[in-house]
Design a protein around this motif. Structure first.
Motif, PDB file in Angstrom:
ATOM      1  N   GLY A 141       8.930  -4.860  -4.721  1.00  0.00           N
ATOM      2  CA  GLY A 141       7.299  -4.689  -4.841  1.00  0.00           C
ATOM      3  C   GLY A 141       6.305  -3.623  -4.611  1.00  0.00           C
ATOM      4  O   GLY A 141       5.230  -4.187  -4.979  1.00  0.00           O
ATOM      5  N   PHE A 142       6.437  -2.575  -4.608  1.00  0.00           N
ATOM      6  CA  PHE A 142       5.821  -1.248  -4.983  1.00  0.00           C
ATOM      7  C   PHE A 142       5.708  -0.946  -5.852  1.00  0.00           C
ATOM      8  O   PHE A 142       6.182  -0.593  -7.120  1.00  0.00           O
ATOM      9  N   PRO A 143       4.199  -0.411  -6.073  1.00  0.00           N
ATOM     10  CA  PRO A 143       3.644  -0.487  -7.982  1.00  0.00           C
ATOM     11  C   PRO A 143       3.972   0.782  -8.053  1.00  0.00           C
ATOM     12  O   PRO A 143       3.041   2.022  -8.537  1.00  0.00           O
ATOM     13  N   LEU A 144       5.127   1.185  -8.449  1.00  0.00           N
ATOM     14  CA  LEU A 144       5.884   2.763  -8.865  1.00  0.00           C
ATOM     15  C   LEU A 144       5.240   2.480 -10.023  1.00  0.00           C
ATOM     16  O   LEU A 144       5.698   2.035 -10.922  1.00  0.00           O
ATOM     17  N   LEU A 145       4.399   4.178 -10.469  1.00  0.00           N
ATOM     18  CA  LEU A 145       4.197   4.778 -11.700  1.00  0.00           C
ATOM     19  C   LEU A 145       5.350   5.667 -12.446  1.00  0.00           C
ATOM     20  O   LEU A 145       5.970   4.759 -13.623  1.00  0.00           O
ATOM     21  N   SER A 146       5.905   6.222 -11.531  1.00  0.00           N
ATOM     22  CA  SER A 146       6.621   7.253 -12.832  1.00  0.00           C
ATOM     23  C   SER A 146       7.351   7.825 -11.488  1.00  0.00           C
ATOM     24  O   SER A 146       6.960   7.953 -10.072  1.00  0.00           O
ATOM     25  N   TYR A 147       8.298   8.831 -12.057  1.00  0.00           N
ATOM     26  CA  TYR A 147       8.901   9.679 -10.257  1.00  0.00           C
ATOM     27  C   TYR A 147       9.517  10.640 -11.668  1.00  0.00           C
ATOM     28  O   TYR A 147      10.157  10.319 -13.010  1.00  0.00           O
ATOM     29  N   THR A 148       9.763  11.923 -11.006  1.00  0.00           N
ATOM     30  CA  THR A 148      10.464  12.748 -11.117  1.00  0.00           C
ATOM     31  C   THR A 148      10.751  13.510 -10.249  1.00  0.00           C
ATOM     32  O   THR A 148      10.834  13.598  -9.299  1.00  0.00           O
ATOM     33  N   GLU A 149      12.746  14.446 -10.726  1.00  0.00           N
ATOM     34  CA  GLU A 149      13.074  15.296 -10.069  1.00  0.00           C
ATOM     35  C   GLU A 149      12.830  16.481  -9.794  1.00  0.00           C
ATOM     36  O   GLU A 149      12.830  17.093 -11.366  1.00  0.00           O
ATOM     37  N   GLU A 150      12.530  17.330  -8.765  1.00  0.00           N
ATOM     38  CA  GLU A 150      12.308  18.343  -9.307  1.00  0.00           C
ATOM     39  C   GLU A 150      13.455  19.258  -8.623  1.00  0.00           C
ATOM     40  O   GLU A 150      13.865  19.450  -7.645  1.00  0.00           O
TER      41      GLU A 150
ATOM     42  N   THR B 247       1.012  -1.590   0.052  1.00  0.00           N
ATOM     43  CA  THR B 247       0.338   0.335   0.325  1.00  0.00           C
ATOM     44  C   THR B 247       0.683   1.486   0.242  1.00  0.00           C
ATOM     45  O   THR B 247       1.803   1.028   0.083  1.00  0.00           O
ATOM     46  N   LEU B 248       0.160   2.446  -0.217  1.00  0.00           N
ATOM     47  CA  LEU B 248       0.866   3.737   0.249  1.00  0.00           C
ATOM     48  C   LEU B 248       1.390   3.717   1.450  1.00  0.00           C
ATOM     49  O   LEU B 248       2.820   4.805   0.818  1.00  0.00           O
ATOM     50  N   ASP B 249       0.844   3.343   2.181  1.00  0.00           N
ATOM     51  CA  ASP B 249       1.422   3.760   3.219  1.00  0.00           C
ATOM     52  C   ASP B 249       2.685   2.954   3.123  1.00  0.00           C
ATOM     53  O   ASP B 249       3.275   3.110   4.507  1.00  0.00           O
ATOM     54  N   ASP B 250       2.804   1.487   2.967  1.00  0.00           N
ATOM     55  CA  ASP B 250       3.670   0.866   3.239  1.00  0.00           C
ATOM     56  C   ASP B 250       4.579   1.875   2.634  1.00  0.00           C
ATOM     57  O   ASP B 250       5.696   1.783   3.235  1.00  0.00           O
ATOM     58  N   ALA B 251       4.415   2.086   1.518  1.00  0.00           N
ATOM     59  CA  ALA B 251       5.947   2.589   0.476  1.00  0.00           C
ATOM     60  C   ALA B 251       6.041   4.008   1.268  1.00  0.00           C
ATOM     61  O   ALA B 251       7.191   4.636   1.500  1.00  0.00           O
ATOM     62  N   GLN B 252       5.167   4.672   1.945  1.00  0.00           N
ATOM     63  CA  GLN B 252       5.863   6.071   3.182  1.00  0.00           C
ATOM     64  C   GLN B 252       6.744   5.590   3.820  1.00  0.00           C
ATOM     65  O   GLN B 252       7.209   5.886   4.035  1.00  0.00           O
ATOM     66  N   ALA B 253       6.109   4.814   4.544  1.00  0.00           N
ATOM     67  CA  ALA B 253       6.814   4.203   6.524  1.00  0.00           C
ATOM     68  C   ALA B 253       8.146   3.220   5.692  1.00  0.00           C
ATOM     69  O   ALA B 253       9.182   3.408   6.662  1.00  0.00           O
TER      70      ALA B 253
END
Length: 330
Positions: free
Chosen positions: A306-315, A251-257
């Motif tokens: 196994g986290f469902p990452l869709l995309s990433y960008t560097e700000e 879950t997103l909570d898992d990814a955040q933790a």
């Protein structure tokens, strides 16, 4: 890379008793760079450009282009430098080809070399179809590009442009930006002064920020960004596991933790990112220290877990935000 332009302790005062327009300015511009020279009104940009273009005397210091001192060897400097002022005179009754031929003759270029050279320059700036049109019939953007071609007739190694995008529409600005990139690929060094910081942010490799005649920052743009904000900020979007039922169960909570527990991660903020017609996706804004290798490790490990990452960008810190953070506007 060697420096094509060196400015050391440059000082220029217009009237005795007044604050110097340029006060001990020192910086270098590497060969092949696109150097953005920015600052508030009255900071000393135009004075500096006038000096390095051999158009103005200065009080003290040393300014060299290609190793030649601008005050002692102005003719040699002018052979190496192409100058585009913010406003320049155009001979409206001339054809575009005649205009360039006139300036080529001023530089002593052999008449037999001029036609193919002029054709190449007009092609470079996208004016081949207007070669036989009178200059007065050209739009402002076209005249600006013709002025750039004029500055290139003697094949300079350094192109200095003072507010080249002033008064241009968005399409013309994009065209001008692409021309500067093409010149860089040809081995030219570009020195740009402009108030249109978003345009410079798209093309600049190096930056010099000046205020009240003094340099407040200079160097490769990414290095200046890094000094101003040593933390990297990565925006990550994730598949909405509540809706999609991701098999991994992450879950997103898992990814955040998980991210919050990673070494070098200093903060993790929950946000959202607009989707492509499918509503918004959950997103995390992650701040971390370290270089690109650390970012690569973080993303690689996140996916492996196994986290469902869709995309990433560097700000990144924009040139506009750097300017606002480093100057007071005085």
């Amino acid at each position: 890379m060697a420096a094509i332009l060196k400015v050391e302790n440059l000082r220029k005062t217009y009237r005795k008793g007044q604050r110097p327009a340029v006060d001990g300015l020192s910086f270098e511009v590497e060969e092949g760079a696109i150097y953005a020279f920015v600052g508030p009104n009255g900071a000393g940009k135009t004075t500096t450009i006038s000096v390095l273009s051999t158009l103005m005397r200065f009080d003290s210091g040393d300014v060299r282009v290609g190793g030649y001192a601008v005050d002692k060897n102005p003719r040699d400097v002018r052979q190496l430098l192409g100058y585009i002022p913010d406003e320049f005179g155009l001979y409206g009754e001339m054809l575009a080809t005649e205009y360039l031929d006139f300036f080529a003759s001023c530089y002593g270029i052999d008449p037999s070399r001029r036609p193919p050279m002029i054709a190449d320059l007009l092609d470079l700036v996208g004016l081949s179809q207007r070669a036989n049109d009178q200059v007065r019939t050209l739009s402002r953007g076209m005249r600006q590009r013709l002025g750039l071609a004029r500055a290139l007739v003697h094949e300079p190694v350094l192109v200095v442009a003072d507010e080249p995008a002033a008064g241009l529409d968005p399409r013309a600005r994009v065209d001008l930006r692409e021309i500067f990139r093409a010149l860089q690929e040809m081995g030219k060094t570009i020195f740009l002064s402009s108030h249109v910081l978003r345009e410079l942010d798209e093309v600049a490799t190096h930056v010099g920020i000046i205020e009240m005649g003094r340099l407040v920052a200079s160097g490769p743009l990414d290095e200046v960004r890094q000094k101003m904000n040593p933390q990297r900020r990565i925006r990550m979007t994730f598949l909405n596991t509540d809706q999609a039922g991701e098999p991994s169960g992450k879950t997103l909570d898992d990814a955040q933790a998980w991210l919050a527990a990673c070494p070098d991660v200093t903060s993790v903020e929950l946000t959202t990112e607009p989707g492509n017609g499918n509503g918004s996706h959950p997103a995390l804004l992650v701040a971390l220290t370290g270089g690109e290798d650390r970012v690569a490790w973080l993303l690689r490990t996140l996916i492996a877990e196994g986290f469902p990452l869709l995309s990433y960008t560097e700000e990144r810190e924009t040139l506009e935000s750097l300017f606002l953070n480093l100057t007071q506007g005085g």
